[in-house]
Design a protein around this motif. Structure first.
Motif, PDB file in Angstrom:
ATOM      1  N   SER A 187      99.975 -73.945 -55.764  1.00  0.00           N
ATOM      2  CA  SER A 187      98.598 -73.510 -56.104  1.00  0.00           C
ATOM      3  C   SER A 187      97.519 -73.603 -55.246  1.00  0.00           C
ATOM      4  O   SER A 187      97.321 -74.670 -54.723  1.00  0.00           O
ATOM      5  N   SER A 188      96.510 -72.816 -55.476  1.00  0.00           N
ATOM      6  CA  SER A 188      95.316 -73.126 -54.827  1.00  0.00           C
ATOM      7  C   SER A 188      94.156 -73.568 -55.634  1.00  0.00           C
ATOM      8  O   SER A 188      92.951 -73.458 -55.508  1.00  0.00           O
ATOM      9  N   SER A 189      94.479 -73.858 -56.885  1.00  0.00           N
ATOM     10  CA  SER A 189      93.520 -74.047 -57.928  1.00  0.00           C
ATOM     11  C   SER A 189      92.584 -75.368 -57.778  1.00  0.00           C
ATOM     12  O   SER A 189      91.453 -75.322 -58.196  1.00  0.00           O
ATOM     13  N   GLN A 190      93.256 -76.189 -56.909  1.00  0.00           N
ATOM     14  CA  GLN A 190      92.379 -77.420 -56.722  1.00  0.00           C
ATOM     15  C   GLN A 190      91.707 -77.463 -55.201  1.00  0.00           C
ATOM     16  O   GLN A 190      91.243 -78.385 -54.986  1.00  0.00           O
ATOM     17  N   PHE A 191      91.500 -76.092 -54.695  1.00  0.00           N
ATOM     18  CA  PHE A 191      90.664 -76.004 -53.602  1.00  0.00           C
ATOM     19  C   PHE A 191      89.601 -75.061 -53.872  1.00  0.00           C
ATOM     20  O   PHE A 191      89.427 -73.777 -53.876  1.00  0.00           O
ATOM     21  N   PRO A 192      88.368 -75.991 -54.056  1.00  0.00           N
ATOM     22  CA  PRO A 192      87.147 -75.144 -54.778  1.00  0.00           C
ATOM     23  C   PRO A 192      86.274 -74.441 -53.600  1.00  0.00           C
ATOM     24  O   PRO A 192      85.817 -73.634 -53.972  1.00  0.00           O
ATOM     25  N   LEU A 193      86.494 -74.672 -52.346  1.00  0.00           N
ATOM     26  CA  LEU A 193      85.599 -74.319 -51.363  1.00  0.00           C
ATOM     27  C   LEU A 193      86.333 -73.096 -50.687  1.00  0.00           C
ATOM     28  O   LEU A 193      87.545 -73.134 -50.425  1.00  0.00           O
ATOM     29  N   ARG A 194      85.627 -72.182 -50.036  1.00  0.00           N
ATOM     30  CA  ARG A 194      86.222 -71.113 -49.088  1.00  0.00           C
ATOM     31  C   ARG A 194      85.394 -71.142 -47.730  1.00  0.00           C
ATOM     32  O   ARG A 194      84.378 -71.664 -47.795  1.00  0.00           O
ATOM     33  N   TRP A 195      86.009 -71.196 -46.705  1.00  0.00           N
ATOM     34  CA  TRP A 195      85.421 -71.139 -45.301  1.00  0.00           C
ATOM     35  C   TRP A 195      86.174 -70.144 -44.527  1.00  0.00           C
ATOM     36  O   TRP A 195      87.188 -69.765 -44.616  1.00  0.00           O
ATOM     37  N   VAL A 196      85.335 -69.506 -43.724  1.00  0.00           N
ATOM     38  CA  VAL A 196      85.976 -68.408 -42.654  1.00  0.00           C
ATOM     39  C   VAL A 196      85.976 -68.996 -41.355  1.00  0.00           C
ATOM     40  O   VAL A 196      85.518 -68.425 -40.166  1.00  0.00           O
ATOM     41  N   SER A 197      86.231 -70.377 -41.201  1.00  0.00           N
ATOM     42  CA  SER A 197      86.452 -70.850 -39.824  1.00  0.00           C
ATOM     43  C   SER A 197      87.932 -71.715 -39.986  1.00  0.00           C
ATOM     44  O   SER A 197      88.501 -71.615 -41.145  1.00  0.00           O
ATOM     45  N   SER A 198      88.159 -72.247 -38.996  1.00  0.00           N
ATOM     46  CA  SER A 198      89.620 -73.142 -38.871  1.00  0.00           C
ATOM     47  C   SER A 198      89.177 -74.395 -38.322  1.00  0.00           C
ATOM     48  O   SER A 198      88.222 -74.704 -37.607  1.00  0.00           O
ATOM     49  N   ALA A 199      90.197 -75.265 -38.589  1.00  0.00           N
ATOM     50  CA  ALA A 199      90.140 -76.660 -37.861  1.00  0.00           C
ATOM     51  C   ALA A 199      91.517 -76.921 -37.555  1.00  0.00           C
ATOM     52  O   ALA A 199      92.494 -77.017 -38.338  1.00  0.00           O
ATOM     53  N   TYR A 200      91.612 -77.459 -36.101  1.00  0.00           N
ATOM     54  CA  TYR A 200      92.825 -78.081 -35.402  1.00  0.00           C
ATOM     55  C   TYR A 200      94.133 -77.032 -35.396  1.00  0.00           C
ATOM     56  O   TYR A 200      95.048 -77.576 -34.502  1.00  0.00           O
ATOM     57  N   LEU A 201      94.061 -76.220 -36.047  1.00  0.00           N
ATOM     58  CA  LEU A 201      95.337 -75.206 -35.749  1.00  0.00           C
ATOM     59  C   LEU A 201      95.162 -74.236 -34.692  1.00  0.00           C
ATOM     60  O   LEU A 201      94.167 -73.510 -34.904  1.00  0.00           O
TER      61      LEU A 201
END
Length: 448
Positions: free
Chosen positions: A204-218
């Motif tokens: 589930s994604s219900s515990q992910f409150p923020l949205r971001w249009v960048s990435s990190a480390y991948l």
């Protein structure tokens, strides 16, 4: 849709480009040189099927803000015991994969305590039963990353073409300063600050409150197979990166081309595409202030090509679309310098037996600006230089072929300007319709 936060980020980058006209740069023009050797031979069983070109992101600025659905104001993205779920779309399917994580631009070592990969079911959810634990160094869950690239152990996952993957990382402790990531992914990521490693395995994604249009480390996904065909690398600036396309739509021109390749009736010589576009990137030189205060859009392509082009596993074909920012970002350049840079790039590709195609630079018209800055995108001087470079591209016979993207998107009734139906609104970047036209414009015969 392009959210207000995304539009604000694009506006801020544009402002930085204009301000750089006043500041100038003392960076030397780079016509050769490399720092990183290619990673594996052209006959590797591992094939790159997806990529984001790594770049340096400065954490303490407006660009690194996210949004909470339903709330109008942006919120800071603070990476401290953070679970980060990123969505990617491979350009080919398979059954055995590995990830590449990167910290090459980081200020210090960091710990990725857990990584999971599963089939994306939409809105950050993972398809039931597909979330796989990814290990490193023969079975270790946690990875301590110095300033380097890291490959995971192989993992099994049945992936068909067209399916998206959700890649979830738990980042232990605080991540400050400069991190390695990709600024404009045009794909929402899901962030859970102050979480624990167990959340990485959640469907589930219900515990992910923020949205971001960048990435990190991948930075890369590779598949293991016996297919002897190669990989097409598309490399350039924000127009290759997909700036201006609809968020979460996977509608870059390379995405359109990938679908055509996957459904082609006649055989093609490449099995996948690696997109190595970086917003504001240049062919000849590194970024200058104030861009460097926001993100590292470089190094220039000639300096990064060993890692981002020649270092791509099984690269056999390359499409180059770059030069707009060499012209449009001060201190600017000349046609002779750009042509010399293209020839340097071509020589290094030919030395590896790679088919090399070059694309014309897109039109951006002429606009009146509030200060005198001849070498920026919308000036008459920039248009004249762009026309001179495009004339050389169209008439030279050194590359293996030319893709006339300028002709594809130009308004026939207003030469030098983009068609209104293809314009994202800034006069420089296409929208999703424009990118579709570009992806459909490429002759598949070039890749047979």
């Amino acid at each position: 849709m392009r959210t207000p936060l995304v539009l604000a980020r694009v506006a801020l980058i544009s402002m930085a480009l204009f301000l750089s006209a006043c500041v100038g740069s003392d960076n030397a023009t780079l016509l050769a040189g490399s720092t990183v050797a290619p990673t594996e031979s052209s006959n590797s069983p591992w094939v790159t099927v997806w990529s984001w070109a790594p770049m340096g992101l400065v954490t303490a600025n407006f660009l690194n803000t996210g949004r909470i659905p339903g709330q109008p104001l942006p919120v800071p993205v603070v990476l401290n015991d953070t679970t980060l779920r990123m969505v990617i779309k491979p350009t080919a399917g398979g059954e055995v994969f590995r990830l590449k994580l990167s910290n090459i631009f980081g200020d210090s070592a960091l710990v990725v305590e857990q990584v999971h990969v599963g089939i994306h079911a939409g809105n950050g959810e993972v398809k039931a039963g597909t979330n796989r634990l990814v290990t490193f160094n023969q079975g270790q869950q946690a990875l301590s990353m110095a300033q380097n690239d890291y490959l995971s152990d192989p993992f099994n996952l049945q992936v068909s073409f067209g399916e998206e993957l959700a890649v979830t990382l738990f980042l232990k402790g605080p991540h400050h300063g400069t991190l390695t990531g990709h600024l404009e992914t045009n794909q929402e990521a899901y962030i859970a600050p102050g979480s624990t490693a167990e959340l990485a395995s959640a469907e589930s994604s219900s515990q992910f409150p923020l949205r971001w249009v960048s990435s990190a480390y991948l930075s890369e996904l590779q598949v293991q197979n016996s297919d002897q065909r190669g990989v097409l690398v598309v490399v350039g600036d924000s127009i290759t990166d997909g700036t201006g396309s609809e968020i979460n739509s996977n509608s870059r021109w390379s995405d359109v081309l990938a679908k055509r390749l996957a459904t082609a009736e006649e055989p093609v010589a490449v099995q996948s595409i690696a997109n190595m576009g970086i917003g504001a990137n240049r062919l000849l030189s590194d970024p200058n202030f104030p861009l460097t205060a926001l993100f590292n859009s470089g190094p220039g392509l000639l300096k990064r090509m060993d890692r981002d082009v020649l270092g791509v596993n099984r690269v056999s074909h390359v499409i180059v679309l770059i030069g707009t920012n060499d012209i449009g970002i001060p201190p600017g350049t000349t046609a002779a310098e750009l042509i010399a840079g293209y020839r340097q790039l071509l020589g290094r590709l030919k030395a590896r037996g790679i088919k090399a195609y070059i694309a014309t630079l897109l039109p951006s018209g002429i606009r009146q600006l509030p200060f005198r800055a001849p070498l920026i995108h919308f000036s008459a001087e920039a248009k004249a230089l762009r026309d001179e470079v495009n004339q050389w591209i169209r008439t030279q016979n050194e590359f293996d072929g030319v893709i006339d993207f300028a002709k594809c998107v130009e308004d026939p009734d207003r030469p030098g300007y983009m068609r209104a139906e293809y314009d994202s609104g800034d006069g420089l970047h296409p929208n999703s319709n424009g990118y579709k036209a570009m992806g459909d414009f490429i002759p598949l015969e070039l890749l047979r």
